[in-house]
Scaffold this active site. Structure first.
Site, PDB file in Angstrom:
ATOM      1  N   GLU A  38       0.857  -1.183   0.000  1.00 48.78           N
ATOM      2  CA  GLU A  38       0.000   0.000   0.000  1.00 48.78           C
ATOM      3  C   GLU A  38       0.895   1.236   0.000  1.00 48.78           C
ATOM      4  O   GLU A  38       2.011   1.217   0.538  1.00 48.78           O
ATOM      5  CB  GLU A  38      -0.851  -0.018   1.272  1.00 48.78           C
ATOM      6  CG  GLU A  38      -1.683   1.230   1.510  1.00 48.78           C
ATOM      7  CD  GLU A  38      -2.263   1.266   2.922  1.00 48.78           C
ATOM      8  OE1 GLU A  38      -3.300   1.927   3.107  1.00 48.78           O
ATOM      9  OE2 GLU A  38      -1.692   0.638   3.849  1.00 48.78           O
ATOM     10  N   LYS A 106      -9.681   1.940  -1.422  1.00 48.84           N
ATOM     11  CA  LYS A 106      -9.826   1.413  -0.061  1.00 48.84           C
ATOM     12  C   LYS A 106     -11.144   1.857   0.573  1.00 48.84           C
ATOM     13  O   LYS A 106     -11.466   3.045   0.627  1.00 48.84           O
ATOM     14  CB  LYS A 106      -8.641   1.889   0.778  1.00 48.84           C
ATOM     15  CG  LYS A 106      -8.587   1.356   2.195  1.00 48.84           C
ATOM     16  CD  LYS A 106      -7.324   1.900   2.880  1.00 48.84           C
ATOM     17  CE  LYS A 106      -7.170   1.404   4.300  1.00 48.84           C
ATOM     18  NZ  LYS A 106      -5.969   2.014   4.935  1.00 48.84           N
ATOM     19  N   CYS A 142      -4.817  -3.004   3.643  1.00 54.87           N
ATOM     20  CA  CYS A 142      -4.435  -2.691   5.017  1.00 54.87           C
ATOM     21  C   CYS A 142      -5.594  -2.857   6.016  1.00 54.87           C
ATOM     22  O   CYS A 142      -6.009  -3.972   6.310  1.00 54.87           O
ATOM     23  CB  CYS A 142      -3.844  -1.283   5.058  1.00 54.87           C
ATOM     24  SG  CYS A 142      -2.740  -0.962   6.461  1.00 54.87           S
TER      25      CYS A 142
END
Length: 263
Positions: A38, A106, A142
């Site tokens: 990321e 995300k 994440c």
């Protein structure tokens, strides 16, 4: 499928980070897919809006060229403008011909452990599965790994492999959480997981806390950790065998045992 886990350091200069990506691709020679962390464009702690680019901009263009030159598909985290002064934290999937196969913004933002990612990042609104290197891949970034419903939604959309990219924040018990959650997503979905975190920060970012714990992992559908890269920058290539998924699901058919009539 041969997959390279590219646990690279990520700093404050996108040009230097691009050099790290290219060097890792050299080390990943022979892999079908290379997975990067990321925020591979620039580490958190910088003013993300200053470096964010549209997906047809120069940074993703350089990633596409690198993939094409090496004949290796890749997944990496970048930032793109969100239109409201914030950015999207985006995982791009690029095929071996250098074409953009898909992008995932995300969904779950890291407003935890004293951080407020949502002040800088706008959330995405859709799970994404891409066809890459001959496999259906579900994309997770994440903090998303803490939400099992996302991984399950990706598997329900046909994902054969879950790829998790991260710049996992350092802190008390954080490494334990990372390792546990990555294995849990593999076990509960009886699927392969490729989880790539960045190498730990050795210098503090301009603003914010150090990121990266390392511990990038390749986990099979039984939850066996076939590779754990530890705390140092490195590139390691492993094999994903889809026949393992079929064998596991024959004697552990937990996905088939779900009760949609009740839950």
């Amino acid at each position: 499928m041969r997959v390279a886990l590219c646990q690279i350091p990520v700093g404050d200069d996108p040009k230097e980070n691009l050099r790290e990506i290219r060097a890792a691709l050299e080390r990943a020679a022979g892999a079908d897919l290379a997975v990067f962390p990321e925020a591979a464009q620039v580490r958190f702690g910088n003013t993300l809006a200053d470096v964010a680019e549209p997906l047809d901009g120069p940074f993703v263009g350089e990633l596409r060229q690198a993939a094409r030159e090496h004949g290796t598909a890749l997944i990496a985290g970048v930032f793109e403008p969100a239109g409201d002064g914030r950015v999207h934290n985006t995982a791009v999937a690029i095929d071996a011909a250098g074409e953009l196969a898909g992008a995932y913004r995300k969904i779950h933002l890291f407003d935890a452990f004293g951080d407020r990612e949502s002040e800088r990042v706008a959330p995405g609104d859709a799970p994404v599965v891409v066809d890459l290197a001959g496999v259906r891949i579900g994309l997770i970034t994440c903090y998303d790994v803490r939400f099992p419903e996302l991984a399950r939604a990706l598997v329900d959309r046909g994902a054969q492999v879950l790829v998790i990219i991260a710049a996992w924040a350092q802190g008390v018990f954080k490494e334990e959480h990372w390792a546990t959650l990555v294995r849990a997503r593999a076990i509960e979905n009886t699927t392969w997981v490729v989880a790539v975190d960045k190498a730990p920060d050795r210098t503090p970012p301009p603003k914010g806390n150090p990121g990266g714990v390392g511990r990038s992992m390749l986990v099979d559908p039984m939850g066996t950790v076939l590779a754990d890269l530890g705390p140092f920058a490195t590139v390691m290539t492993g094999e994903i065998d889809m026949a393992v998924t079929e064998r596991v699901r024959r004697f552990l058919p937990s996905l088939a045992h779900r009760r949609p009539d009740v839950l």
